[in-house]
Design a protein around this motif. Structure first.
Motif, PDB file in Angstrom:
ATOM      1  N   THR A 149       0.827  -1.139  -0.048  1.00 58.74           N
ATOM      2  CA  THR A 149      -0.047   0.063   0.218  1.00 58.74           C
ATOM      3  C   THR A 149       0.907   1.300  -0.028  1.00 58.74           C
ATOM      4  OG1 THR A 149      -1.581  -1.118   1.326  1.00 58.74           O
ATOM      5  CG2 THR A 149      -1.817   1.058   1.238  1.00 58.74           C
ATOM      6  N   ASP A 150       0.507   2.363  -0.672  1.00 58.01           N
ATOM      7  CA  ASP A 150       1.286   3.489  -0.888  1.00 58.01           C
ATOM      8  C   ASP A 150       1.012   4.459  -0.033  1.00 58.01           C
ATOM      9  OD1 ASP A 150      -0.642   4.797  -2.018  1.00 58.01           O
ATOM     10  OD2 ASP A 150       0.029   4.869  -3.907  1.00 58.01           O
ATOM     11  N   ASP A 151       1.478   5.609   0.383  1.00 55.76           N
ATOM     12  CA  ASP A 151       1.223   6.513   1.311  1.00 55.76           C
ATOM     13  C   ASP A 151      -0.241   7.151   1.204  1.00 55.76           C
ATOM     14  OD1 ASP A 151       3.629   6.169   2.283  1.00 55.76           O
ATOM     15  OD2 ASP A 151       4.724   8.015   1.076  1.00 55.76           O
ATOM     16  N   ASP A 152      -0.665   7.065  -0.303  1.00 57.83           N
ATOM     17  CA  ASP A 152      -2.162   7.545  -0.346  1.00 57.83           C
ATOM     18  C   ASP A 152      -3.106   6.379   0.019  1.00 57.83           C
ATOM     19  OD1 ASP A 152      -1.293  10.011  -1.055  1.00 57.83           O
ATOM     20  OD2 ASP A 152      -0.838   9.474  -3.192  1.00 57.83           O
ATOM     21  N   GLY A 153      -2.601   5.345   0.561  1.00 58.59           N
ATOM     22  CA  GLY A 153      -3.883   4.130   0.596  1.00 58.59           C
ATOM     23  C   GLY A 153      -3.977   3.352  -0.598  1.00 58.59           C
ATOM     24  N   THR A 154      -3.423   3.659  -1.990  1.00 53.91           N
ATOM     25  CA  THR A 154      -3.684   2.773  -3.051  1.00 53.91           C
ATOM     26  C   THR A 154      -3.003   1.243  -2.751  1.00 53.91           C
ATOM     27  OG1 THR A 154      -3.952   4.751  -4.232  1.00 53.91           O
ATOM     28  CG2 THR A 154      -3.487   2.749  -5.279  1.00 53.91           C
ATOM     29  N   GLU A 155      -4.020   0.315  -2.896  1.00 53.84           N
ATOM     30  CA  GLU A 155      -3.332  -1.089  -2.869  1.00 53.84           C
ATOM     31  C   GLU A 155      -2.941  -1.631  -4.186  1.00 53.84           C
ATOM     32  OE1 GLU A 155      -6.022  -2.470   1.138  1.00 53.84           O
ATOM     33  OE2 GLU A 155      -6.522  -3.052  -1.025  1.00 53.84           O
ATOM     34  N   ALA A 156      -1.644  -2.206  -4.021  1.00 54.61           N
ATOM     35  CA  ALA A 156      -1.390  -2.883  -5.180  1.00 54.61           C
ATOM     36  C   ALA A 156      -1.435  -4.218  -4.967  1.00 54.61           C
ATOM     37  CB  ALA A 156       0.369  -2.545  -5.383  1.00 54.61           C
ATOM     38  N   VAL A 157      -2.044  -4.930  -6.193  1.00 54.34           N
ATOM     39  CA  VAL A 157      -2.776  -6.146  -6.003  1.00 54.34           C
ATOM     40  C   VAL A 157      -1.899  -7.039  -6.976  1.00 54.34           C
ATOM     41  CG1 VAL A 157      -4.737  -7.526  -6.257  1.00 54.34           C
ATOM     42  CG2 VAL A 157      -5.093  -5.374  -5.455  1.00 54.34           C
ATOM     43  N   ALA A 158      -1.459  -8.366  -6.265  1.00 54.91           N
ATOM     44  CA  ALA A 158      -0.687  -8.884  -6.966  1.00 54.91           C
ATOM     45  C   ALA A 158      -1.763 -10.387  -7.355  1.00 54.91           C
ATOM     46  CB  ALA A 158       0.467  -9.670  -6.155  1.00 54.91           C
ATOM     47  N   PHE A 159      -1.108 -11.203  -8.080  1.00 60.88           N
ATOM     48  CA  PHE A 159      -1.949 -12.556  -8.177  1.00 60.88           C
ATOM     49  C   PHE A 159      -0.869 -13.563  -8.329  1.00 60.88           C
ATOM     50  CE2 PHE A 159      -0.002 -12.258 -12.479  1.00 60.88           C
ATOM     51  CZ  PHE A 159       0.162 -13.427 -13.065  1.00 60.88           C
ATOM     52  N   GLY A 160      -1.257 -15.134  -8.242  1.00 62.06           N
ATOM     53  CA  GLY A 160      -0.577 -16.051  -8.039  1.00 62.06           C
ATOM     54  C   GLY A 160      -1.737 -17.175  -8.039  1.00 62.06           C
ATOM     55  N   PHE A 161      -1.283 -18.494  -7.753  1.00 61.14           N
ATOM     56  CA  PHE A 161      -2.522 -19.606  -7.981  1.00 61.14           C
ATOM     57  C   PHE A 161      -2.401 -20.279  -6.701  1.00 61.14           C
ATOM     58  CE2 PHE A 161      -1.630 -18.252 -12.311  1.00 61.14           C
ATOM     59  CZ  PHE A 161      -2.900 -18.702 -12.856  1.00 61.14           C
ATOM     60  N   ARG A 162      -3.473 -21.045  -6.370  1.00 62.46           N
ATOM     61  CA  ARG A 162      -3.679 -21.765  -5.199  1.00 62.46           C
ATOM     62  C   ARG A 162      -4.150 -23.165  -5.863  1.00 62.46           C
ATOM     63  NH1 ARG A 162      -7.891 -18.224  -2.400  1.00 62.46           N
ATOM     64  NH2 ARG A 162      -9.986 -18.667  -3.896  1.00 62.46           N
ATOM     65  N   THR A 163      -3.832 -24.337  -4.979  1.00 64.26           N
ATOM     66  CA  THR A 163      -4.474 -25.416  -5.467  1.00 64.26           C
ATOM     67  C   THR A 163      -5.808 -25.698  -5.094  1.00 64.26           C
ATOM     68  OG1 THR A 163      -4.120 -26.616  -3.324  1.00 64.26           O
ATOM     69  CG2 THR A 163      -2.224 -26.619  -5.050  1.00 64.26           C
ATOM     70  N   VAL A 164      -6.602 -26.679  -5.906  1.00 63.33           N
ATOM     71  CA  VAL A 164      -8.135 -26.864  -5.611  1.00 63.33           C
ATOM     72  C   VAL A 164      -8.371 -28.153  -5.918  1.00 63.33           C
ATOM     73  CG1 VAL A 164      -8.739 -24.657  -6.586  1.00 63.33           C
ATOM     74  CG2 VAL A 164      -8.557 -26.485  -8.012  1.00 63.33           C
ATOM     75  N   GLU A 165      -9.478 -28.725  -5.177  1.00 60.24           N
ATOM     76  CA  GLU A 165      -9.724 -30.283  -4.988  1.00 60.24           C
ATOM     77  C   GLU A 165      -9.579 -30.683  -6.801  1.00 60.24           C
ATOM     78  OE1 GLU A 165      -9.988 -31.957  -2.587  1.00 60.24           O
ATOM     79  OE2 GLU A 165      -9.654 -30.172  -1.535  1.00 60.24           O
ATOM     80  N   ASP A 166      -9.285 -31.753  -6.880  1.00 62.13           N
ATOM     81  CA  ASP A 166      -9.323 -32.286  -8.275  1.00 62.13           C
ATOM     82  C   ASP A 166     -10.590 -32.057  -9.024  1.00 62.13           C
ATOM     83  OD1 ASP A 166      -6.640 -33.281  -8.208  1.00 62.13           O
ATOM     84  OD2 ASP A 166      -7.033 -35.088  -7.426  1.00 62.13           O
ATOM     85  N   ARG A 167     -10.532 -31.652 -10.105  1.00 59.82           N
ATOM     86  CA  ARG A 167     -11.772 -31.465 -11.061  1.00 59.82           C
ATOM     87  C   ARG A 167     -12.155 -32.740 -11.698  1.00 59.82           C
ATOM     88  NH1 ARG A 167      -8.564 -26.323 -12.489  1.00 59.82           N
ATOM     89  NH2 ARG A 167      -8.046 -27.462 -14.088  1.00 59.82           N
TER      90      ARG A 167
END
Length: 134
Positions: free
Chosen positions: A116-134
């Motif tokens: 989060t910067d000094d103005d309160g703006t949030e930088a959003v990142a991404f990744g992956f998480r495991t899920v139950e077998d489809r």
């Protein structure tokens, strides 16, 4: 709701966050970076394509060395997205144990606030998480 910006241009922060690729209008090759011409067919015409938020691990590695601000070890994966597209990202919410990760493991996109910067703006990142077998 705080002001949010994606950490990369191809992360779209809609109601359901997803990735968006530049797609060649001739051969449908997908790219996350800006292109003047398609590397596959040479055309110069592109559009955009929203990509699936689910896929499978194609390959992975456990990273043990990084900059001082990055906690190690962590898992880096290459994900084949359902419906097309391939992306590299971190696999989160897992132990960095190669015995627990395998090619073909189903995953889904996840996001988090990376800072989060000094103005309160949030930088959003991404990744992956495991899920139950489809």
């Amino acid at each position: 709701m705080p002001n949010e910006i994606p950490i990369v241009d191809y992360l779209i922060l809609d109601e359901k966050p997803h990735l968006r690729a530049s797609a060649c209008r001739s051969c449908q090759a997908l790219y996350f970076d800006r292109r003047n011409a398609c590397a596959r067919c040479g055309t110069t015409y592109f559009g955009f394509r929203d990509l699936a938020t689910s896929g499978t691990v194609k390959a992975f590695t456990v990273v043990h060395r990084a900059s001082p601000t990055v906690k190690t070890p962590y898992v880096s994966v290459i994900v084949s997205l359902d419906g097309g597209g391939v992306v590299e990202a971190s696999l989160v919410d897992v132990e960095a144990d190669p015995a627990q990760i395998r090619p073909g493991l189903p995953v889904e996109l996840t996001t988090w606030v990376a800072g989060t910067d000094d103005d309160g703006t949030e930088a959003v990142a991404f990744g992956f998480r495991t899920v139950e077998d489809r």
